[in-house]
Motif scaffolding. Sequence first.
Motif, PDB file in Angstrom:
ATOM      1  N   UNK A   1      11.207 -17.014 -24.808  1.00  0.00           N
ATOM      2  CA  UNK A   1      11.559 -15.809 -24.048  1.00  0.00           C
ATOM      3  C   UNK A   1      12.804 -16.045 -23.204  1.00  0.00           C
ATOM      4  N   UNK A   2      12.920 -17.227 -22.642  1.00  0.00           N
ATOM      5  CA  UNK A   2      14.094 -17.469 -21.816  1.00  0.00           C
ATOM      6  C   UNK A   2      15.356 -17.577 -22.686  1.00  0.00           C
ATOM      7  N   UNK A   3      15.185 -18.075 -23.912  1.00  0.00           N
ATOM      8  CA  UNK A   3      16.308 -18.087 -24.863  1.00  0.00           C
ATOM      9  C   UNK A   3      16.812 -16.657 -25.122  1.00  0.00           C
TER      10      UNK A   3
ATOM     11  N   UNK B   1       1.341 -11.310 -36.811  1.00  0.00           N
ATOM     12  CA  UNK B   1       1.720 -10.877 -35.459  1.00  0.00           C
ATOM     13  C   UNK B   1       1.939 -12.081 -34.548  1.00  0.00           C
ATOM     14  N   UNK B   2       3.090 -12.143 -33.875  1.00  0.00           N
ATOM     15  CA  UNK B   2       3.397 -13.319 -33.060  1.00  0.00           C
ATOM     16  C   UNK B   2       2.613 -13.347 -31.750  1.00  0.00           C
TER      17      UNK B   2
ATOM     18  N   UNK C   1      -5.662 -21.848 -31.288  1.00  0.00           N
ATOM     19  CA  UNK C   1      -6.117 -20.831 -32.221  1.00  0.00           C
ATOM     20  C   UNK C   1      -7.074 -19.811 -31.626  1.00  0.00           C
ATOM     21  N   UNK C   2      -7.186 -19.745 -30.303  1.00  0.00           N
ATOM     22  CA  UNK C   2      -8.081 -18.764 -29.659  1.00  0.00           C
ATOM     23  C   UNK C   2      -7.295 -17.487 -29.336  1.00  0.00           C
ATOM     24  N   UNK C   3      -7.920 -16.334 -29.588  1.00  0.00           N
ATOM     25  CA  UNK C   3      -7.267 -15.053 -29.267  1.00  0.00           C
ATOM     26  C   UNK C   3      -6.949 -14.987 -27.784  1.00  0.00           C
ATOM     27  N   UNK C   4      -5.779 -14.497 -27.469  1.00  0.00           N
ATOM     28  CA  UNK C   4      -5.376 -14.367 -26.069  1.00  0.00           C
ATOM     29  C   UNK C   4      -5.799 -13.006 -25.522  1.00  0.00           C
ATOM     30  N   UNK C   5      -6.029 -12.950 -24.189  1.00  0.00           N
ATOM     31  CA  UNK C   5      -6.276 -11.668 -23.532  1.00  0.00           C
ATOM     32  C   UNK C   5      -5.026 -10.806 -23.618  1.00  0.00           C
ATOM     33  N   UNK C   6      -3.896 -11.396 -23.319  1.00  0.00           N
ATOM     34  CA  UNK C   6      -2.629 -10.682 -23.434  1.00  0.00           C
ATOM     35  C   UNK C   6      -1.691 -11.491 -24.323  1.00  0.00           C
ATOM     36  N   UNK C   7      -1.000 -10.794 -25.204  1.00  0.00           N
ATOM     37  CA  UNK C   7      -0.084 -11.452 -26.135  1.00  0.00           C
ATOM     38  C   UNK C   7       0.952 -12.297 -25.377  1.00  0.00           C
ATOM     39  N   UNK C   8       1.229 -13.475 -25.896  1.00  0.00           N
ATOM     40  CA  UNK C   8       2.170 -14.390 -25.238  1.00  0.00           C
ATOM     41  C   UNK C   8       3.576 -13.791 -25.147  1.00  0.00           C
ATOM     42  N   UNK C   9       3.882 -12.856 -26.047  1.00  0.00           N
ATOM     43  CA  UNK C   9       5.213 -12.229 -26.038  1.00  0.00           C
ATOM     44  C   UNK C   9       5.145 -10.769 -25.581  1.00  0.00           C
ATOM     45  N   UNK C  10       4.069 -10.412 -24.865  1.00  0.00           N
ATOM     46  CA  UNK C  10       3.841  -9.005 -24.505  1.00  0.00           C
ATOM     47  C   UNK C  10       5.074  -8.384 -23.852  1.00  0.00           C
TER      48      UNK C  10
ATOM     49  N   UNK D   1      16.463  -8.684 -21.687  1.00  0.00           N
ATOM     50  CA  UNK D   1      17.498  -9.374 -20.917  1.00  0.00           C
ATOM     51  C   UNK D   1      18.844  -9.165 -21.589  1.00  0.00           C
ATOM     52  N   UNK D   2      19.591 -10.251 -21.799  1.00  0.00           N
ATOM     53  CA  UNK D   2      20.891 -10.146 -22.458  1.00  0.00           C
ATOM     54  C   UNK D   2      20.776 -10.331 -23.965  1.00  0.00           C
ATOM     55  N   UNK D   3      19.563 -10.535 -24.439  1.00  0.00           N
ATOM     56  CA  UNK D   3      19.368 -10.778 -25.863  1.00  0.00           C
ATOM     57  C   UNK D   3      18.586  -9.678 -26.550  1.00  0.00           C
ATOM     58  N   UNK D   4      18.061 -10.002 -27.723  1.00  0.00           N
ATOM     59  CA  UNK D   4      17.392  -8.985 -28.534  1.00  0.00           C
ATOM     60  C   UNK D   4      16.258  -9.622 -29.330  1.00  0.00           C
ATOM     61  N   UNK D   5      15.161  -8.871 -29.389  1.00  0.00           N
ATOM     62  CA  UNK D   5      14.030  -9.297 -30.202  1.00  0.00           C
ATOM     63  C   UNK D   5      13.887  -8.357 -31.391  1.00  0.00           C
ATOM     64  N   UNK D   6      13.701  -8.945 -32.562  1.00  0.00           N
ATOM     65  CA  UNK D   6      13.403  -8.176 -33.768  1.00  0.00           C
ATOM     66  C   UNK D   6      11.997  -8.536 -34.222  1.00  0.00           C
TER      67      UNK D   6
END
Length: 689
Positions: free
Chosen positions: A489-491, A504-505, A512-521, A539-544
């Motif tokens: 995320x900081x990248x 799904x990321x 391997x345990x399901x998270x309460x909130x997605x790590x990339x939410x 931020x200054x970048x982009x997620x696809x």
Amino acid sequence: MGTTALAGLGGCSLPTAADPGERWLEQARIAGQAFFVGFGDRRLEEVLDTIVASGASVIEGDSNMSDLLSPMALGQTLDEIAYVTEKAHERNLKVVWYYPALEVITPNGELQDSSMFKDNPSWVQYNIEGKPNVFYGSKEHWVDPGAESAWMCHNSPYRDFFFDRVRRLGHSGVDGVWCDVPLYMDTVVRWVCTNPYCNDKFLAETGYAAPTREDWDDVAWRRWIHWRHVELDRFCRDIYTANAAELPNLQIICETVPLDYNQATVQALAGDFLGADAKNVGHVWEVDSVSNDFGMKPANHDDWLCKIRMFKFAKGCDRGRYCWVFTYGHQELDAGLVMAAAVAAGCAPYETQTPKMTTTVGVAFRKRMFSWIAKHQRALFDAAPAARAVVIQSSSSRDYSDQGKAEAMYASLGIDADETYWQHNDEQLLSAAPYLSEYTGICKVLSHAKVPFLIQPIQTLRATYLEDVSLVIAPSLACISDAQAALLLSFVRDGGTLLFTGDPPGEKDEYGALRGENAFAKALVGLGSGSDLQSAAVGRGRVYLSRQSLGRRYLNQSSTSAFDTVKGVCDKAIQHAVEIDGPPHVHSEHSVLDTSHLIHLVNYQGAMQSAAATSAYPFTHRLEELDAELKLRFPLPAGAKVNTVRGLSPDPQTPDGPLPYELVAGVVTLSLRVVQYRVVEISLTEASS
Ligand SMILES: [Zn+2]
């Protein structure tokens, strides 16, 4: 046998290798040699002289250290190792001695009353059903009929027994110990080790009792799968630290069989856990061929891509340290290409003929390749990668997705006539492994698109590794730790582009345990729910995000829309330093040394099996060299001028020499022919970066 008399140093008449220097590990050219009891002086001199003449810089010495030796036999063996080492050092050769870490062979152990296992039943590995990891006879090619192969528990009293023998081996004067297979072998039993020594440690460290059956829904099982990676990684480090006070310079080189494919889940040794901070321990990767008997001769296009991907993964694991790899081949044509793919990825070659360790594809072949590599060792091993794209590899995502069901080392099936082929049924193929095929497919897109890329294991990712990177592609990155997600995320926030494909990321943690909130939410919040490519500024970048398995669709169906989607993101995110126009079966790499740009081109068309030929091998199939014609376009960096443009190649048809080029409006263009391996060196007169 005759040897080429080379000029000795300092008036000495011995054939002597060049001084291997401080960077002997990074620049190693390795040859295996067996030295058995009764090896006479004359024979020893001949063998060492031949190794020098072949251009090798390191000997992998092999004797009887695989066998259970009595104290007296061990003493005799160590004396002989010391003698061989002294003679090798006189010739400037480094010596690394082979000693299996966790396998002990008792010759004739099947019928004898005494054997490693029979004498020490509590020292061996046990599997989840309580069966000992011991077998007799010829179930593996290195175990003779009647012999016992016992796989030892590294937390049992065997640990001190082994460390003490490593200490004694270190005192024989060798430069390193080649510690073979520090892993949980699965020849006869799966899912080890549940020896009480391991179970107690697992319980103490995680709070879970060791599992007794395979259950991927069980939190303790999943934790155990992860813990085994951590535990074997610690053991590899401990082989050095156990004797570091006495032998601070001894190198521990762990022969690591599983690469990034699913055998790593089952055998648990995961080289991506060994970070750059590990001291005096590293890898020699046994990158197997599609066939033990015929090397890479029966390989098809995707098999070669797997080979290239494995070398790149190995180098990614060994960032900041040497990376040694087996360059197994059957004959010159496939072996030469394997070595080219290894060296292009920055890996140092261990030349041997598949599937044995102390053989060669040919003395002339070894000499041709090693002497060329030695001539260009700085360019090959000291250059910095110039790739701006990184593919993330995730052992957790692989483990919990593919669950070790398909081995998935390669893409193709062997035929019944070749019993030594790695895969004989569809369930074992790459296409049967969802994570691995998505990850491989992404690598295939980038290789075909001639976008230079690195493979970076998420396990040892550091922020500094992404400083010069424009694009990170994360195929099926379902499982990730908080810290790893924070790095990605900081990248992006700092201006990078991150492309997720496939599963799904960030839905699960590193166990391997399901998270309460997605790590990339926070990054995914702006994205829609469609199956087309989604994108959002962060931020200054982009997620696809593509919810489709773009890699798998390209790997298995040659989907042009999947290719175009990934390539489109690359073109937006990366200012390409070099453009290459050539056929898909030429893989490229780009690195920079001082003011020289090095563009590596590996052409595997000639060594590629066609589907039609498959039914004929191994009896009539012949490989042939097929040239590739390529065009290169290289816009000069601002302020730079061209000094020289050269082609460097170990191929006899295209020897090292200047390459004609055109320079128009600050762009270098050239056409060239690649037989198997050629490096275009564009040397500039001013700093290029
Ligand atoms: Zn154990």
